[in-house]
Design a protein around this motif. Sequence first.
Motif, PDB file in Angstrom:
ATOM      1  N   TRP A 163       0.852  -1.194   0.000  1.00 35.58           N
ATOM      2  CA  TRP A 163       0.000   0.000   0.000  1.00 35.58           C
ATOM      3  C   TRP A 163       0.884   1.239   0.000  1.00 35.58           C
ATOM      4  O   TRP A 163       2.035   1.204   0.439  1.00 35.58           O
ATOM      5  CB  TRP A 163      -0.929   0.010   1.218  1.00 35.58           C
ATOM      6  CG  TRP A 163      -0.227   0.093   2.543  1.00 35.58           C
ATOM      7  CD1 TRP A 163       0.081   1.215   3.270  1.00 35.58           C
ATOM      8  CD2 TRP A 163       0.273  -1.014   3.321  1.00 35.58           C
ATOM      9  NE1 TRP A 163       0.734   0.891   4.428  1.00 35.58           N
ATOM     10  CE2 TRP A 163       0.860  -0.472   4.492  1.00 35.58           C
ATOM     11  CE3 TRP A 163       0.283  -2.405   3.142  1.00 35.58           C
ATOM     12  CZ2 TRP A 163       1.448  -1.269   5.474  1.00 35.58           C
ATOM     13  CZ3 TRP A 163       0.871  -3.199   4.108  1.00 35.58           C
ATOM     14  CH2 TRP A 163       1.446  -2.631   5.261  1.00 35.58           C
ATOM     15  N   GLY A 164       0.331   2.309  -0.515  1.00 37.46           N
ATOM     16  CA  GLY A 164       1.043   3.575  -0.531  1.00 37.46           C
ATOM     17  C   GLY A 164       0.345   4.601   0.326  1.00 37.46           C
ATOM     18  O   GLY A 164      -0.723   4.337   0.902  1.00 37.46           O
ATOM     19  N   PRO A 165       0.914   5.808   0.430  1.00 36.16           N
ATOM     20  CA  PRO A 165       0.303   6.853   1.251  1.00 36.16           C
ATOM     21  C   PRO A 165      -1.110   7.232   0.817  1.00 36.16           C
ATOM     22  O   PRO A 165      -1.918   7.660   1.635  1.00 36.16           O
ATOM     23  CB  PRO A 165       1.257   8.049   1.081  1.00 36.16           C
ATOM     24  CG  PRO A 165       2.523   7.494   0.540  1.00 36.16           C
ATOM     25  CD  PRO A 165       2.181   6.240  -0.178  1.00 36.16           C
ATOM     26  N   GLU A 166      -1.397   7.077  -0.478  1.00 38.27           N
ATOM     27  CA  GLU A 166      -2.725   7.444  -0.975  1.00 38.27           C
ATOM     28  C   GLU A 166      -3.819   6.555  -0.385  1.00 38.27           C
ATOM     29  O   GLU A 166      -4.990   6.936  -0.354  1.00 38.27           O
ATOM     30  CB  GLU A 166      -2.777   7.353  -2.501  1.00 38.27           C
ATOM     31  CG  GLU A 166      -1.796   8.243  -3.231  1.00 38.27           C
ATOM     32  CD  GLU A 166      -0.435   7.576  -3.430  1.00 38.27           C
ATOM     33  OE1 GLU A 166      -0.247   6.423  -2.925  1.00 38.27           O
ATOM     34  OE2 GLU A 166       0.423   8.185  -4.064  1.00 38.27           O
ATOM     35  N   ALA A 167      -3.443   5.361   0.071  1.00 38.86           N
ATOM     36  CA  ALA A 167      -4.439   4.399   0.553  1.00 38.86           C
ATOM     37  C   ALA A 167      -5.083   4.819   1.865  1.00 38.86           C
ATOM     38  O   ALA A 167      -6.160   4.326   2.206  1.00 38.86           O
ATOM     39  CB  ALA A 167      -3.794   3.022   0.716  1.00 38.86           C
ATOM     40  N   HIS A 168      -4.430   5.717   2.600  1.00 39.51           N
ATOM     41  CA  HIS A 168      -4.995   6.106   3.896  1.00 39.51           C
ATOM     42  C   HIS A 168      -5.194   7.616   3.997  1.00 39.51           C
ATOM     43  O   HIS A 168      -5.213   8.178   5.092  1.00 39.51           O
ATOM     44  CB  HIS A 168      -4.103   5.614   5.043  1.00 39.51           C
ATOM     45  CG  HIS A 168      -2.648   5.924   4.875  1.00 39.51           C
ATOM     46  ND1 HIS A 168      -2.122   7.180   5.084  1.00 39.51           N
ATOM     47  CD2 HIS A 168      -1.604   5.133   4.521  1.00 39.51           C
ATOM     48  CE1 HIS A 168      -0.813   7.143   4.873  1.00 39.51           C
ATOM     49  NE2 HIS A 168      -0.481   5.911   4.531  1.00 39.51           N
ATOM     50  N   HIS A 169      -5.346   8.284   2.850  1.00 40.04           N
ATOM     51  CA  HIS A 169      -5.627   9.715   2.869  1.00 40.04           C
ATOM     52  C   HIS A 169      -6.892   9.975   3.689  1.00 40.04           C
ATOM     53  O   HIS A 169      -7.888   9.275   3.561  1.00 40.04           O
ATOM     54  CB  HIS A 169      -5.809  10.226   1.442  1.00 40.04           C
ATOM     55  CG  HIS A 169      -5.842  11.713   1.316  1.00 40.04           C
ATOM     56  ND1 HIS A 169      -6.976  12.459   1.607  1.00 40.04           N
ATOM     57  CD2 HIS A 169      -4.895  12.607   0.942  1.00 40.04           C
ATOM     58  CE1 HIS A 169      -6.723  13.736   1.417  1.00 40.04           C
ATOM     59  NE2 HIS A 169      -5.459  13.859   1.008  1.00 40.04           N
TER      60      HIS A 169
END
Length: 372
Positions: free
Chosen positions: A300-306
């Motif tokens: 997962w990347g940072p965009e996944a938990h915006h």
Amino acid sequence: MEREIGRSKRGRRVYAFDDIAVVPSRRTRDPQDVSISWSIDAYHFDIPVMAAPMDSVVSPLTAIAMGKLGGLGVLDLEGLWTRYENPELLLEEIRSLDAADATVRMQQIYAEPIKPELVTERLAEIRASGVTVAGALSPQRTQELYETVVAAGVDLFFIRGTTVSAEHVSKTVQPLNLKKFIYELDVPVIVGGAATYTAALHLMRTGAAGVLVGFGGGAASTTRATLGIHAPMATAVADVAGARRDYLDESGGRYVHVIADGGLGTSGDIVKAISVGADAVMLGSALARATDAPGGGYHWGPEAHHAQLPRGNRVHVGSVAPLDQILFGPSPVADGTANLMGALKRSMATTGYSDLKEFQRIEVVVSPYSSR
């Protein structure tokens, strides 16, 4: 070449890595005679690989391992390692979440504030190992935390977001003056993503040492579905390489490195990225498949938990082999997900090229394949 979408709109035909292929020349070489080393600023690396600043890919330990294997591990300075003293329990929980619950729970986990003392501690741990130290912040967090990062002794500083521009316009906050910021720092700065010639040229003019190329093309990204924005990577890298060429003339010889960042799932994708102009690649899912990666088979990347608009998922990528085998083999699979550097060397040798700079000049064709 533009195509008509309708009577009021035209669009340029662009290409992903799956749309192109490299072509053998009249010469072949032995793979052991091929060099895949590269340098940026004062830092030399045996392989043209950066591990992406994602919690499923890079921990302090894997950053150290990447450095000792000849590459560069970039730590996410807004990730779990700078929010929690012991993030292993949270990583285990994220791996165990049901898909339906993953986004909300990850938003809760990443709501924990970043602790500057942990930024210092994690970077110090990497520095103590003797490898090159690299950390990444988003543009939004850079002004808040960069002094802590630089004081901790970072060697290469990354400003990485879904997209980073040389000119951010805001009516509510004071935006980061990228040119002034880079000028005042004592360390090389690498910025991105960028996906067009114009955006990349403007970033090069800020004094950046390198530009990350990519937008919404990673394995865990849903940016295309969420925002309708996507940049097929073969064209994006070639366009930014064109900006590098023109900026080299404009600046009187200043070379800015182009780093492909996104859409690089296999060794063949790495080959194609360099063939269209990349100096190096930043890998996420390809390294998340290592059995010793922090994600444990998930990515997962940072965009996944915006907090407001998630643009990514936690995806299962599986575990293929240890990190050293992912990079150097032997490969236990035949799908291009292991022995990435062996494949790059063999492709360069098969097509007759001895180093990365030469390989950027290889003939490329548009190949009408519907699959890899």
